[in-house]
Each structure stands twice: as C-alpha cells, then as structure tokens.
Design a protein around this motif. Structure first.
Motif, PDB file in Angstrom:
ATOM      1  N   LEU A   1       4.674   1.709  23.976  1.00  0.00           N
ATOM      2  CA  LEU A   1       5.642   2.459  23.366  1.00  0.00           C
ATOM      3  C   LEU A   1       6.965   2.245  23.749  1.00  0.00           C
ATOM      4  O   LEU A   1       7.139   1.985  24.907  1.00  0.00           O
ATOM      5  CB  LEU A   1       5.299   3.953  23.261  1.00  0.00           C
ATOM      6  N   GLU A   2       7.826   1.802  22.818  1.00  0.00           N
ATOM      7  CA  GLU A   2       9.430   1.693  23.397  1.00  0.00           C
ATOM      8  C   GLU A   2      10.208   2.167  22.574  1.00  0.00           C
ATOM      9  O   GLU A   2      10.124   2.476  21.295  1.00  0.00           O
ATOM     10  CB  GLU A   2       9.485   0.197  23.260  1.00  0.00           C
ATOM     11  N   VAL A   3      10.904   3.174  23.241  1.00  0.00           N
ATOM     12  CA  VAL A   3      11.862   4.368  22.359  1.00  0.00           C
ATOM     13  C   VAL A   3      13.338   3.887  22.896  1.00  0.00           C
ATOM     14  O   VAL A   3      13.542   3.942  24.003  1.00  0.00           O
ATOM     15  CB  VAL A   3      11.883   5.552  22.611  1.00  0.00           C
ATOM     16  N   GLU A   4      14.192   3.212  21.915  1.00  0.00           N
ATOM     17  CA  GLU A   4      15.519   2.662  22.515  1.00  0.00           C
ATOM     18  C   GLU A   4      16.359   3.368  21.575  1.00  0.00           C
ATOM     19  O   GLU A   4      16.844   3.463  20.564  1.00  0.00           O
ATOM     20  CB  GLU A   4      15.499   1.164  22.160  1.00  0.00           C
ATOM     21  N   HIS A   5      17.620   4.013  22.381  1.00  0.00           N
ATOM     22  CA  HIS A   5      18.756   4.547  22.050  1.00  0.00           C
ATOM     23  C   HIS A   5      18.638   5.618  20.919  1.00  0.00           C
ATOM     24  O   HIS A   5      19.576   5.262  19.814  1.00  0.00           O
ATOM     25  CB  HIS A   5      19.445   3.445  21.743  1.00  0.00           C
ATOM     26  N   ILE A   6      17.683   6.459  20.772  1.00  0.00           N
ATOM     27  CA  ILE A   6      17.360   7.241  19.731  1.00  0.00           C
ATOM     28  C   ILE A   6      18.577   8.402  19.746  1.00  0.00           C
ATOM     29  O   ILE A   6      18.620   9.160  20.854  1.00  0.00           O
ATOM     30  CB  ILE A   6      16.082   8.079  19.591  1.00  0.00           C
ATOM     31  N   ARG A   7      19.272   8.631  18.604  1.00  0.00           N
ATOM     32  CA  ARG A   7      20.085   9.488  18.501  1.00  0.00           C
ATOM     33  C   ARG A   7      19.726  10.432  17.281  1.00  0.00           C
ATOM     34  O   ARG A   7      19.244   9.871  16.081  1.00  0.00           O
ATOM     35  CB  ARG A   7      21.476   9.317  18.296  1.00  0.00           C
ATOM     36  N   LYS A   8      19.810  11.794  17.105  1.00  0.00           N
ATOM     37  CA  LYS A   8      19.468  12.547  16.102  1.00  0.00           C
ATOM     38  C   LYS A   8      20.474  13.684  16.014  1.00  0.00           C
ATOM     39  O   LYS A   8      20.817  14.553  16.711  1.00  0.00           O
ATOM     40  CB  LYS A   8      17.982  13.297  16.330  1.00  0.00           C
ATOM     41  N   TYR A   9      20.822  13.716  14.477  1.00  0.00           N
ATOM     42  CA  TYR A   9      21.915  14.972  14.501  1.00  0.00           C
ATOM     43  C   TYR A   9      21.269  15.912  13.357  1.00  0.00           C
ATOM     44  O   TYR A   9      20.699  15.498  12.652  1.00  0.00           O
ATOM     45  CB  TYR A   9      23.148  14.470  13.781  1.00  0.00           C
ATOM     46  N   PHE A  10      21.532  17.208  13.518  1.00  0.00           N
ATOM     47  CA  PHE A  10      21.444  18.433  12.556  1.00  0.00           C
ATOM     48  C   PHE A  10      22.700  18.973  12.522  1.00  0.00           C
ATOM     49  O   PHE A  10      23.394  19.774  13.065  1.00  0.00           O
ATOM     50  CB  PHE A  10      20.425  19.382  13.061  1.00  0.00           C
ATOM     51  N   GLY A  11      23.156  18.350  10.997  1.00  0.00           N
ATOM     52  CA  GLY A  11      24.648  18.629  10.673  1.00  0.00           C
ATOM     53  C   GLY A  11      25.459  17.844  11.709  1.00  0.00           C
ATOM     54  O   GLY A  11      25.310  16.928  11.900  1.00  0.00           O
ATOM     55  N   HIS A  12      26.413  18.817  12.269  1.00  0.00           N
ATOM     56  CA  HIS A  12      27.465  18.214  13.177  1.00  0.00           C
ATOM     57  C   HIS A  12      26.703  18.425  14.658  1.00  0.00           C
ATOM     58  O   HIS A  12      27.549  17.840  15.706  1.00  0.00           O
ATOM     59  CB  HIS A  12      28.576  18.814  13.203  1.00  0.00           C
ATOM     60  N   THR A  13      25.582  18.759  14.894  1.00  0.00           N
ATOM     61  CA  THR A  13      25.232  18.981  16.267  1.00  0.00           C
ATOM     62  C   THR A  13      24.331  17.797  16.742  1.00  0.00           C
ATOM     63  O   THR A  13      23.196  17.493  15.833  1.00  0.00           O
ATOM     64  CB  THR A  13      24.370  20.302  16.264  1.00  0.00           C
ATOM     65  N   GLU A  14      24.684  17.011  17.834  1.00  0.00           N
ATOM     66  CA  GLU A  14      23.725  16.145  18.110  1.00  0.00           C
ATOM     67  C   GLU A  14      22.679  16.453  18.949  1.00  0.00           C
ATOM     68  O   GLU A  14      22.756  17.086  20.255  1.00  0.00           O
ATOM     69  CB  GLU A  14      24.549  15.181  18.875  1.00  0.00           C
ATOM     70  N   VAL A  15      21.283  16.579  18.530  1.00  0.00           N
ATOM     71  CA  VAL A  15      20.288  17.200  19.146  1.00  0.00           C
ATOM     72  C   VAL A  15      19.522  16.067  20.248  1.00  0.00           C
ATOM     73  O   VAL A  15      18.747  16.447  21.034  1.00  0.00           O
ATOM     74  CB  VAL A  15      19.258  17.907  18.261  1.00  0.00           C
ATOM     75  N   LEU A  16      19.569  14.870  20.039  1.00  0.00           N
ATOM     76  CA  LEU A  16      18.930  13.909  20.849  1.00  0.00           C
ATOM     77  C   LEU A  16      20.203  12.854  20.972  1.00  0.00           C
ATOM     78  O   LEU A  16      20.824  12.257  19.909  1.00  0.00           O
ATOM     79  CB  LEU A  16      18.026  13.176  20.108  1.00  0.00           C
ATOM     80  N   LYS A  17      20.563  12.642  22.468  1.00  0.00           N
ATOM     81  CA  LYS A  17      21.606  11.857  22.673  1.00  0.00           C
ATOM     82  C   LYS A  17      21.230  10.527  23.329  1.00  0.00           C
ATOM     83  O   LYS A  17      20.983  10.452  24.759  1.00  0.00           O
ATOM     84  CB  LYS A  17      22.566  12.662  23.586  1.00  0.00           C
ATOM     85  N   ASP A  18      21.031   9.267  22.798  1.00  0.00           N
ATOM     86  CA  ASP A  18      20.698   8.167  23.386  1.00  0.00           C
ATOM     87  C   ASP A  18      19.567   8.162  24.222  1.00  0.00           C
ATOM     88  O   ASP A  18      19.597   7.767  25.274  1.00  0.00           O
ATOM     89  CB  ASP A  18      22.038   7.765  24.218  1.00  0.00           C
ATOM     90  N   ILE A  19      18.372   8.672  23.456  1.00  0.00           N
ATOM     91  CA  ILE A  19      17.140   8.629  24.378  1.00  0.00           C
ATOM     92  C   ILE A  19      16.360   7.207  24.328  1.00  0.00           C
ATOM     93  O   ILE A  19      16.252   6.583  23.401  1.00  0.00           O
ATOM     94  CB  ILE A  19      16.219   9.538  23.661  1.00  0.00           C
ATOM     95  N   SER A  20      16.024   6.944  25.731  1.00  0.00           N
ATOM     96  CA  SER A  20      15.379   5.612  25.742  1.00  0.00           C
ATOM     97  C   SER A  20      14.369   6.015  26.831  1.00  0.00           C
ATOM     98  O   SER A  20      14.474   6.512  27.913  1.00  0.00           O
ATOM     99  CB  SER A  20      16.337   4.330  26.309  1.00  0.00           C
ATOM    100  N   PHE A  21      12.882   5.271  26.420  1.00  0.00           N
ATOM    101  CA  PHE A  21      12.030   5.214  27.428  1.00  0.00           C
ATOM    102  C   PHE A  21      11.111   4.488  27.082  1.00  0.00           C
ATOM    103  O   PHE A  21      10.792   4.167  25.699  1.00  0.00           O
ATOM    104  CB  PHE A  21      11.571   6.726  27.974  1.00  0.00           C
ATOM    105  N   SER A  22       9.787   4.019  27.903  1.00  0.00           N
ATOM    106  CA  SER A  22       8.736   3.286  27.366  1.00  0.00           C
ATOM    107  C   SER A  22       7.529   3.850  28.068  1.00  0.00           C
ATOM    108  O   SER A  22       7.648   4.502  28.862  1.00  0.00           O
ATOM    109  CB  SER A  22       9.044   1.634  27.863  1.00  0.00           C
ATOM    110  N   LEU A  23       6.531   3.329  27.566  1.00  0.00           N
ATOM    111  CA  LEU A  23       5.236   3.843  28.106  1.00  0.00           C
ATOM    112  C   LEU A  23       3.960   2.680  27.951  1.00  0.00           C
ATOM    113  O   LEU A  23       3.893   2.135  26.852  1.00  0.00           O
ATOM    114  CB  LEU A  23       4.653   5.153  27.091  1.00  0.00           C
TER     115      LEU A  23
END
Length: 261
Positions: free
Chosen positions: A4-26
């Motif tokens: 698993l490789e997660v690279e620079h994930i960002r997620k917004y709900f409306g104007h709220t950024e709830v995931l901010k540049d998430i990266s990790f590997s497994l």
C-alpha cells in the motif's frame, strides 16, 4: 515494493480540509495502527482508502497499481471503483451487519452477489453456492462462532457481531484489512474477544490498517504507528519510537491523557 502506498492525500468537506497531505506506505504482512483524537481525520482516511469517500488530491496504490489518482479521471469511474474496492476489507465500529441475514448469510452475501455477475453462474449455481458456504463456515469457525452460524445479529452479543463482521471482511480475501475503531461499541470483556482475533490475524501476517483508541493494543500489535492530529500525520514510526520516545508535544499530550485515564 510496498503493498500500500498513500501519496499526498487531501480531502475537503466544504471549505474544511480534513486530510492534509497524508502520505504513508505499508509492506505486505505488516500492521499499521492509527491513533489520534476524535476528529483528527482517522476515519475519513480509512473511508478514502475504501473509496467510500473520494480524495480531492493524491494517489493510492496497491501492489504497484494506481487505484486512485485525483488528477486522472480514468481511475475514478464507478465500475472501476467497485472492482478496486475489493482490495480492501473494512470492519466498521458498529458492525453494519444485515439484520435479515444470519451470521452465515452475512459472511456469504458479498461473495454470492459477485458470483452471480460471472458467466456460467446459472449452470454451476449449486456447486458455487456450496463452495461459498463452505468457505464462510470455515471463517466463522476461525472466529469461534461454530455454534452461532444460524443466529441473526439481534441474537448475538456485540463481540460476536464484530467477529461476524471480521469474517465477512475476510471472505473476499482482500489484500488489506481495515478496522475503524473495532471495539469502541463494546464493553471491556467483549473488547478482549475482538482484540484477540485481530492479534491472531496479525500473527498470521494479515496486512492491516487499524484505527484504534486501545493504546496498549496499538503498541503491541503494530509494526508502525501513525499519530494523526487535525488532519495531519504529526508523527509516525515504530511502536517504541511513538509510545516511548515521542518527539512532538501534541503526541506527548495525547498519550499522557490516555495514561491518566
């Protein structure tokens, strides 16, 4: 190659950024425990991995295959998302079993629905059903539920329901098993039942991502620990690094609250 490789994930709900540049590997066979305060983005991250939420930015790879790229619409087609979701098994904190099905029926359901979409299903229906049922029975036996297969969810304890949910998640043989606070709805005795099952899966080298508030469990079962805070990965490392030698003040404060409680 990481499974698993997660690279620079960002997620917004409306104007709220709830995931901010998430990266990790497994790596295959490893366990990552994700800890952090409520509202830190842990559950949203799991839902993005399972495509129950779609990231606004970033890339998700499994076994080197790009499952999702926010900049590539071809990876976001609904038919492809359904297929790619099969790489992940998700165990919810509140079980989410279907009340109209028995424990056995809940474990069989997804595999039967997929089988019906395959060519030749009608001709081989009886043997296909028997094979799926046999596999489901074996999973429930592994969960210690041999005598509960015919029970409906309302006839089961919370711990038994969660073990059915784990068997259901394993039924499709996912690459990665994800848990979202699997014991938060359980009392201490039933919590122990479920944690024992997850520890056994870890010993069998099942690749897992586990969101949990059980700090002793997170420390004991994980190969790596991720501490999330306000949508960021604030700290990650081995259990010894994070629990015994945290670098960040927010991590220290969080772990101190659990020690006091």
């Amino acid at each position: 190659m990481p499974i698993l490789e997660v690279e620079h994930i960002r997620k917004y709900f409306g104007h709220t950024e709830v995931l901010k540049d998430i990266s990790f590997s497994l790596e295959k066979g490893q366990v990552v425990s994700i800890i952090g305060s409520s509202g830190s983005g842990k559950t949203t991250l799991l839902r993005c991995l399972n495509f129950l939420e779609r990231p606004d930015q970033g890339i998700i790879r499994v076994n080197g295959e790009i499952l999702f790229d926010a900049n590539d619409p071809s990876t976001q087609q609904e038919s492809e998302i359904r297929r790619k979701r099969l790489h992940f098994g998700l165990v919810f904190q509140s079980f989410h079993l279907f009340p109209q099905y028995t424990a056995l029926g809940n474990v069989m359901l997804a595999k039967e629905l997929l089988a019906r979409e395959q060519p030749g299903y009608d001709a081989g229906k009886k043997s296909i059903h028997a094979k799926i049922e046999g596999q489901a029975r074996e999973l429930l036996r592994q969960m210690g539920l041999s005598d509960r297969m015919g029970n409906y969810p309302h006839q089961l304890s919370g711990g038994q329901c969660q073990r059915v949910a784990i068997a259901r998640a394993l039924a499709l043989q996912p690459d990665i098993l994800c848990f979202d606070e699997p014991t938060s709805a359980l009392d201490p005795e039933l919590t122990g039942e479920v944690l024992k099952v997850i520890k056994e899966l870890a010993e069998q080298k099942t690749t897992m991502v586990i969101v949990t508030h059980e700090m002793a469990f997170a420390r004991d079962v994980a190969d790596q620990v991720i501490f999330m805070d306000e949508g960021h990965i604030l700290e990650q490392g081995s259990p010894q690094d994070v629990f015994e030698h945290p670098r960040e003040e927010r991590t220290k404060q969080f772990l101190s609250r659990f020690k006091q409680g």
